[in-house]
Design an enzyme around this catalytic site. Sequence first.
Site, PDB file in Angstrom:
ATOM      1  N   GLU A 123       0.634   4.093  -2.769  1.00  0.00           N
ATOM      2  CA  GLU A 123       0.094   5.365  -2.759  1.00  0.00           C
ATOM      3  C   GLU A 123       0.897   6.438  -2.851  1.00  0.00           C
ATOM      4  O   GLU A 123       0.777   7.700  -2.913  1.00  0.00           O
ATOM      5  CB  GLU A 123      -0.620   5.386  -1.378  1.00  0.00           C
ATOM      6  N   GLU A 160      -3.001  14.644  -2.177  1.00  0.00           N
ATOM      7  CA  GLU A 160      -1.774  15.255  -1.933  1.00  0.00           C
ATOM      8  C   GLU A 160      -1.070  14.591  -0.958  1.00  0.00           C
ATOM      9  O   GLU A 160      -1.550  13.782  -0.145  1.00  0.00           O
ATOM     10  CB  GLU A 160      -2.078  16.777  -1.175  1.00  0.00           C
ATOM     11  N   ASP A 200     -15.329   1.637  17.743  1.00  0.00           N
ATOM     12  CA  ASP A 200     -14.794   2.892  17.187  1.00  0.00           C
ATOM     13  C   ASP A 200     -14.378   2.688  15.732  1.00  0.00           C
ATOM     14  O   ASP A 200     -14.118   3.896  15.202  1.00  0.00           O
ATOM     15  CB  ASP A 200     -14.013   3.599  18.020  1.00  0.00           C
ATOM     16  N   GLU A 227       0.895  -1.243   0.165  1.00  0.00           N
ATOM     17  CA  GLU A 227      -0.069  -0.192   0.033  1.00  0.00           C
ATOM     18  C   GLU A 227       0.776   1.305   0.094  1.00  0.00           C
ATOM     19  O   GLU A 227       0.527   2.305  -0.667  1.00  0.00           O
ATOM     20  CB  GLU A 227      -0.960  -0.057   1.244  1.00  0.00           C
TER      21      GLU A 227
END
Length: 150
Positions: free
Chosen positions: A68, A122, A86, A64
């Site tokens: 990315e 970004e 959560d 990843e």
Amino acid sequence: MGYIEELRKIIGHRCISLTGSVVIITDSEGRILLQKRTHPKGRWGLPGGLMELGESCEETAVREVREETSLEIENPKLFGVYSGKDYYCTGETGDEWYVVVIAYTCGTFSGEVKINDGESEELRWFLPDEIPESLANSHREIIMDYIGRI
């Protein structure tokens, strides 16, 4: 098409449990690399994503980050495991899931930071006291735990 997309074709929007990995990447100045994500739109988070079939958590983290950020990380260290009520998520499509997040730290990498996929608006380095408020919910606790330990 990836594993999650194939699974969703079978189960629809039903709530499932998914495993993902994120990496707290730091540079020689102690800055943390964050990405402004396209989903959720405009939220900052750590590089990372969901595990594919047959991957280890560490392999997911390395893949990843490469996808990315274009960085090759070396020797990520386990930082913590985050899960529970959560970590409930809903997607724009109505998909529901609970995520188990495996967090790593890494200060050794090669390459230059550049957006390498459609998941980032970004990429930017932040000092710990400059972390933006608009963090992805599931990443806030991880980043704050890390800052509290340095």
